[in-house]
Design a protein around this motif. Structure first.
Motif, short mmCIF file in Angstrom:
data_model
loop_
_atom_site.label_atom_id
_atom_site.label_comp_id
_atom_site.label_asym_id
_atom_site.label_seq_id
_atom_site.Cartn_x
_atom_site.Cartn_y
_atom_site.Cartn_z
N GLY A 31 -2.36 -4.42 -8.03
CA GLY A 31 -1.50 -4.97 -6.99
C GLY A 31 -1.75 -6.44 -6.74
O GLY A 31 -0.81 -7.20 -6.48
N ASN A 35 1.22 -9.34 -7.38
CA ASN A 35 1.68 -10.14 -6.26
C ASN A 35 1.24 -11.59 -6.29
O ASN A 35 1.74 -12.40 -5.52
N HIS A 154 -1.10 -2.20 -2.27
CA HIS A 154 -0.65 -3.10 -1.21
C HIS A 154 -1.81 -3.89 -0.61
O HIS A 154 -1.63 -5.03 -0.18
N SER A 270 8.84 -8.03 -4.03
CA SER A 270 7.53 -8.66 -4.16
C SER A 270 7.64 -10.07 -4.74
O SER A 270 6.88 -10.97 -4.37
N ASN A 295 3.47 -5.87 2.74
CA ASN A 295 2.43 -5.09 2.07
C ASN A 295 1.58 -4.34 3.08
O ASN A 295 1.11 -3.23 2.79
N GLY A 298 3.40 -1.41 3.74
CA GLY A 298 3.26 -0.51 2.60
C GLY A 298 2.03 0.36 2.69
O GLY A 298 2.07 1.55 2.35
N GLY A 349 8.58 -2.34 4.88
CA GLY A 349 7.48 -2.09 3.97
C GLY A 349 6.94 -0.67 4.07
O GLY A 349 6.52 -0.08 3.06
N PHE A 353 7.88 0.86 -0.28
CA PHE A 353 6.93 1.10 -1.36
C PHE A 353 6.61 2.59 -1.53
O PHE A 353 6.47 3.07 -2.65
#
Length: 454
Positions: A31, A35, A154, A270, A295, A298, A349, A353
């Motif tokens: 992740g 990102n 996340h 993202s 995130n 998420g 979020g 996700f």
């Protein structure tokens, strides 16, 4: 030694916690690496030496996700042959090496090559991690454990945003990508020492006593011929063709469509959320912070979705979450007050996700154990076409100057995902004689108390 035909002893999170923790750590770095690109996007666009434009940046984002597509398809097919553990290590080394190449890049071509290399590793890691969790998690807590593992994605995204905000303005975007080399230094030694191999894979490779030892240690069912993947190239092809067996023939393409929609949303948002929010009228710092906020939502969403899915079934939860995502992304078309925008982004979020992750949880229930890794590999791999489209689509929309169209497109995609995943139970039929952990029927009566409901 005779193969046990009884149900495996009950296992708790405590027994399998080391395995889940290692998967959590590996996906955390996954992740973070994914990102990093979105977190550094404003700085990449401002660096004249790279020659980035929004359209080119979107294209490079698509190179990354095209690498993920190849990585996921390859890993899902090869993991039963080469083993889970070696492919986890190879995946981490690949995306760490790609991040180093990006940090050294002298132009867009070299940078794009680094992101493609990272994509190969990033795509390969996810289906393997999901297959490990599906195999080792407590049977009635697979969705919760999957959601728990995916909180790491996340957390990694938040870490990437934090590093981008803290490091890039004063030291440049290259140092952010150097942080992406850490997984090879941290995760690989831990995986080498502590991650067990799949008992089914060990059994298929003739290491029967070792397979029984791992199964007994983690209180899994001892593997037999029906739980172990078939060996050799014919076995790889048999696992792929089994995805279109009578019991799952139509469910497979529906899962692919749902994964396509989910990953288009995940990677489109993202990559482009900061720039979309800037185009809507928010400041640069606020726009980058939105990526951290979504995130954070998420992480909360994974825990809520996993627990809810273990009670009501991942299909129902995924479909509802997709619809709520559509509402949230559509609301972001308007320039809301900053505080309200943070709230909407956070709540979006929560749904966005975990809608995708519950597609994976549903996939784990559709396929039998010997086909599960291949099924997950192809669901994530084919779904990566959505991840390819998402960043390119966002770049094209921004190049046209209409940010609201981008949010509308994401909302329509979420509705597509809801429709596809909600149809899956209509085309899955109970497959008898596949062992204790066979793919359960996706009906409300599949298990007492609804624990195995779809």
């Amino acid at each position: 030694m005779a193969v046990s035909t009884t149900s495996p002893p009950d296992r708790s999170f405590r027994v399998v916690a080391p395995v889940i923790a290692l998967c959590w750590l590996a996906v955390f770095f996954d992740g973070m690496d994914v990102n990093i690109y979105g977190a550094t996007m404003p700085h990449l666009l401002a660096d004249d030496s790279l020659g980035f434009t929004p359209a080119l940046a979107g294209t490079i984002g698509s190179w990354t996700t095209f690498g993920m597509l190849i990585g996921a398809l390859a890993a899902g097919t090869l993991t039963d042959w080469l083993g889970r553990k070696p492919l986890v290590i190879a995946s981490v080394v690949l995306f760490s090496s790609g991040s180093a190449l990006c940090a050294l890049a002298s132009g867009a071509a070299m940078f794009g090559t680094g992101r493609f290399l990272s994509g190969l590793g990033l795509g390969g890691l996810m289906p393997i991690g999901l297959a490990i969790v599906a195999e080792f998690a407590p049977p009635r807590r697979v969705a919760l454990t999957t959601g728990l593992m995916m909180t790491s994605y996340h957390a990694g995204g938040m870490a990437a945003t934090g590093i981008g905000l803290a490091v890039a303005p004063g030291h440049g975007w290259r140092w952010v990508f150097w942080a992406g080399v850490l997984p090879a230094l941290i995760a690989v030694p831990l995986v080498l020492k502590w991650l067990p191999e799949s008992p089914g894979v060990l059994f298929a490779r003739g290491r029967t006593q070792r397979a029984y030892a791992v199964a007994d240690r983690y209180r899994l069912e001892r593997p037999g011929a029906q739980q172990a993947p078939q060996a050799g190239p014919k076995g790889r092809m048999a696992a792929i063709t089994a995805l279109f067996a009578p019991g799952t023939r139509w469910a497979t393409p529906l899962l692919w469509i749902a994964s396509f929609a989910g990953l288009l949303l995940v990677y489109g948002v993202s990559t482009w959320l900061p720039e979309l929010m800037r185009a809507t009228g928010y400041s640069l710092s606020s726009s980058v912070t939105f990526l951290m906020v979504i995130n954070a939502g998420g992480i909360v969403g994974m825990l809520i979705a996993g627990r809810t899915a273990d009670r009501f079934g991942p299909v129902k939860v995924s479909a509802l979450w997709f619809l709520l995502t559509a509402v949230g992304t559509f609301l972001l078309r308007a320039q809301l007050p900053l505080g309200a925008a943070y709230v909407v982004v956070f709540i979006t979020g929560v749904w966005l996700f975990s809608a995708q992750v519950m597609v994976y949880a549903a996939t784990s229930r559709v396929y039998a154990p010997r086909e599960r890794a291949t099924g997950l590999g192809w669901v994530t791999g084919i779904g990566r076409t959505g991840a390819v489209v998402g960043p390119a689509l966002g770049g094209a929309v921004l190049a046209g100057g209409d940010a609201s169209l981008g949010f509308t497109t994401f909302a329509v995609t979420a509705v597509l995902g809801a429709v596809a995943v909600s149809l899956v139970p209509l085309f899955v039929h109970d497959r008898r004689g596949l062992g204790t952990h066979a793919a359960p029927a996706l009906s409300p009566d599949a298990a007492p108390g609804g624990a195995e409901r779809a």
